[in-house]
Structure formats: C-alpha cells, structure tokens
Design a protein around this motif. Structure first.
Motif, PDB file in Angstrom:
ATOM      1  N   PHE A  32       0.825  -1.204   0.000  1.00  0.00           N
ATOM      2  CA  PHE A  32       0.000   0.000   0.000  1.00  0.00           C
ATOM      3  C   PHE A  32       0.862   1.258   0.000  1.00  0.00           C
ATOM      4  CE2 PHE A  32      -2.593  -3.241   2.101  1.00  0.00           C
ATOM      5  CZ  PHE A  32      -3.748  -3.166   1.355  1.00  0.00           C
ATOM      6  N   LYS A  33       0.406   2.274  -0.758  1.00  0.00           N
ATOM      7  CA  LYS A  33       1.097   3.560  -0.684  1.00  0.00           C
ATOM      8  C   LYS A  33       0.361   4.526   0.236  1.00  0.00           C
ATOM      9  CE  LYS A  33      -0.617   5.096  -5.212  1.00  0.00           C
ATOM     10  NZ  LYS A  33      -0.167   5.543  -6.524  1.00  0.00           N
ATOM     11  N   SER A  34      -0.875   4.244   0.555  1.00  0.00           N
ATOM     12  CA  SER A  34      -1.611   4.972   1.585  1.00  0.00           C
ATOM     13  C   SER A  34      -2.498   3.952   2.292  1.00  0.00           C
ATOM     14  CB  SER A  34      -2.426   6.118   0.987  1.00  0.00           C
ATOM     15  OG  SER A  34      -3.450   5.629   0.156  1.00  0.00           O
ATOM     16  N   TRP A  35      -3.427   4.425   3.111  1.00  0.00           N
ATOM     17  CA  TRP A  35      -4.192   3.492   3.934  1.00  0.00           C
ATOM     18  C   TRP A  35      -4.892   2.406   3.123  1.00  0.00           C
ATOM     19  CZ3 TRP A  35      -9.642   3.155   5.501  1.00  0.00           C
ATOM     20  CH2 TRP A  35      -9.824   2.249   6.560  1.00  0.00           C
ATOM     21  N   LEU A  36      -5.553   2.770   2.029  1.00  0.00           N
ATOM     22  CA  LEU A  36      -6.255   1.771   1.210  1.00  0.00           C
ATOM     23  C   LEU A  36      -5.818   1.748  -0.253  1.00  0.00           C
ATOM     24  CD1 LEU A  36      -9.944   1.925   2.463  1.00  0.00           C
ATOM     25  CD2 LEU A  36      -8.331   0.051   2.696  1.00  0.00           C
ATOM     26  N   GLU A  37      -4.884   2.597  -0.639  1.00  0.00           N
ATOM     27  CA  GLU A  37      -4.471   2.667  -2.035  1.00  0.00           C
ATOM     28  C   GLU A  37      -3.290   1.738  -2.292  1.00  0.00           C
ATOM     29  OE1 GLU A  37      -3.385   6.011  -5.417  1.00  0.00           O
ATOM     30  OE2 GLU A  37      -3.657   6.621  -3.336  1.00  0.00           O
ATOM     31  N   VAL A  38      -3.491   0.795  -3.227  1.00  0.00           N
ATOM     32  CA  VAL A  38      -2.446  -0.167  -3.566  1.00  0.00           C
ATOM     33  C   VAL A  38      -1.364   0.541  -4.375  1.00  0.00           C
ATOM     34  CG1 VAL A  38      -1.959  -2.323  -4.791  1.00  0.00           C
ATOM     35  CG2 VAL A  38      -4.102  -2.062  -3.564  1.00  0.00           C
ATOM     36  N   SER A  39      -0.107   0.235  -4.081  1.00  0.00           N
ATOM     37  CA  SER A  39       1.034   0.815  -4.795  1.00  0.00           C
ATOM     38  C   SER A  39       0.994   0.442  -6.265  1.00  0.00           C
ATOM     39  CB  SER A  39       2.355   0.307  -4.197  1.00  0.00           C
ATOM     40  OG  SER A  39       2.485   0.700  -2.871  1.00  0.00           O
ATOM     41  N   ASP A  40       1.714   1.206  -7.066  1.00  0.00           N
ATOM     42  CA  ASP A  40       1.824   0.882  -8.483  1.00  0.00           C
ATOM     43  C   ASP A  40       2.739  -0.325  -8.688  1.00  0.00           C
ATOM     44  OD1 ASP A  40       0.201   3.068  -9.155  1.00  0.00           O
ATOM     45  OD2 ASP A  40       1.929   4.409  -9.191  1.00  0.00           O
ATOM     46  N   ARG A  50      -0.878  -3.918 -11.204  1.00  0.00           N
ATOM     47  CA  ARG A  50      -2.052  -3.672 -12.057  1.00  0.00           C
ATOM     48  C   ARG A  50      -3.019  -4.853 -12.057  1.00  0.00           C
ATOM     49  NH1 ARG A  50       0.675  -1.058 -17.348  1.00  0.00           N
ATOM     50  NH2 ARG A  50       2.232  -2.578 -16.770  1.00  0.00           N
ATOM     51  N   ARG A 105      -8.280  -2.482   5.438  1.00  0.00           N
ATOM     52  CA  ARG A 105      -6.918  -2.648   4.901  1.00  0.00           C
ATOM     53  C   ARG A 105      -6.454  -4.101   4.919  1.00  0.00           C
ATOM     54  NH1 ARG A 105      -1.828   0.977   4.710  1.00  0.00           N
ATOM     55  NH2 ARG A 105      -0.184  -0.574   4.639  1.00  0.00           N
ATOM     56  N   LYS A 108      -8.385  -6.012   2.248  1.00  0.00           N
ATOM     57  CA  LYS A 108      -7.926  -5.678   0.899  1.00  0.00           C
ATOM     58  C   LYS A 108      -6.565  -6.330   0.631  1.00  0.00           C
ATOM     59  CE  LYS A 108      -7.739  -1.866  -2.327  1.00  0.00           C
ATOM     60  NZ  LYS A 108      -8.127  -0.475  -2.526  1.00  0.00           N
TER      61      LYS A 108
END
Length: 144
Positions: A32-40, A50, A105, A108
């Motif tokens: 994760f790059k933030s609490w719920l956002e998956v890293s690229d 992706r 989190r 996910k």
C-alpha cells in the motif's frame, strides 16, 4: 526473492502478506502507498500491481463480518437499557465506524495477495489487458 510456499503454506502466506501489507511475491516491499491505495509497483521486487482488482470485496466482507454482529450489539443495547439517543451517538456510532473501517486494509491486502498467489484472472481477458497495459500478451500478468 521469497516466493509463497506451495499448497499448505499458501494460505499462511496470503494471511501474512495481507495483514502486514507486504508484497505477495517477495514479502519485503509495501503493498500500500496509503491506507487503502495499492502501490503501483513493489519497491523491492518491482511486482506490477495492475493485476490487483479487489473492487468492492473489502467493503462487502467488512460489512458482513463486522457490521452485522455489531448491529446486533447496538440493538441489544437499545432493547436492554433503552438509552437516550445521545448514548448511541457516543457508543454505538464509534463502535460501528471503527468496527467496519479498521478491517478494510487487511481484508484488501488478503484479497490482493490471494489474487497473486492463486493467479486469479478473469478468463479470456489476458490479451485485452495486455493491449490496454502495453505488456507482452504471451506472458502472464503476474510474471511481468
């Protein structure tokens, strides 16, 4: 590079990576790059995330696993003690909000790790995804 163990250890690997937010390929980088956002991409092994499409799964499981029992708790408070509305505002509302948001989190993470370990991909979409993402259609999305 650490890979998930076969069959009997795969579930453990998924649970560990999802709970800690670690890359399901190497177990080192952050998912994760933030609490719920998956890293690229994984910052350790460059796994391209992706493929990760948990969509509404975390919210669904959070509501089913946490909110449903918590709703019974709130109803029990109301039936047993018949408190004024402000008591629910101070007790029930925070319990419901925290009880449904905190598990998002790890859930996910478990879903993304499960997609990777099990190579979960919608049937017949590999060529379309390869064209869309500019990747090699002969290779699996999980191996690029």
């Amino acid at each position: 590079m650490q890979l998930p163990p076969p069959s009997d250890g795969a579930f453990r690997w998924i649970m560990k990576c999802g709970w800690k937010g670690l890359c399901p390929r190497c177990g080192q980088g952050q998912m994760f790059k933030s609490w719920l956002e998956v890293s690229d991409k994984c910052d350790s092994c460059d796994l391209d995330y992706r493929f990760a499409a948990p969509d509404d799964g975390p919210a669904f499981f959070s509501l089913c696993i946490a909110a449903f029992p918590l709703a019974f708790f709130v109803v029990w408070i109301q039936v047993t003690f018949d408190p004024p509305w402000w008591v629910h505002l101070l007790t029930s509302l925070p319990v419901m909000v925290l009880g449904t948001l905190l598990p998002l989190r790890p859930i996910k993470g478990w879903l993304v790790a499960s997609q990777f370990v099990n190579r979960a991909q919608q049937h017949g979409t590999q060529a379309s995804w390869a064209r869309l993402n500019g990747t090699d259609p002969a290779k699996n999305d999980f191996d690029q």
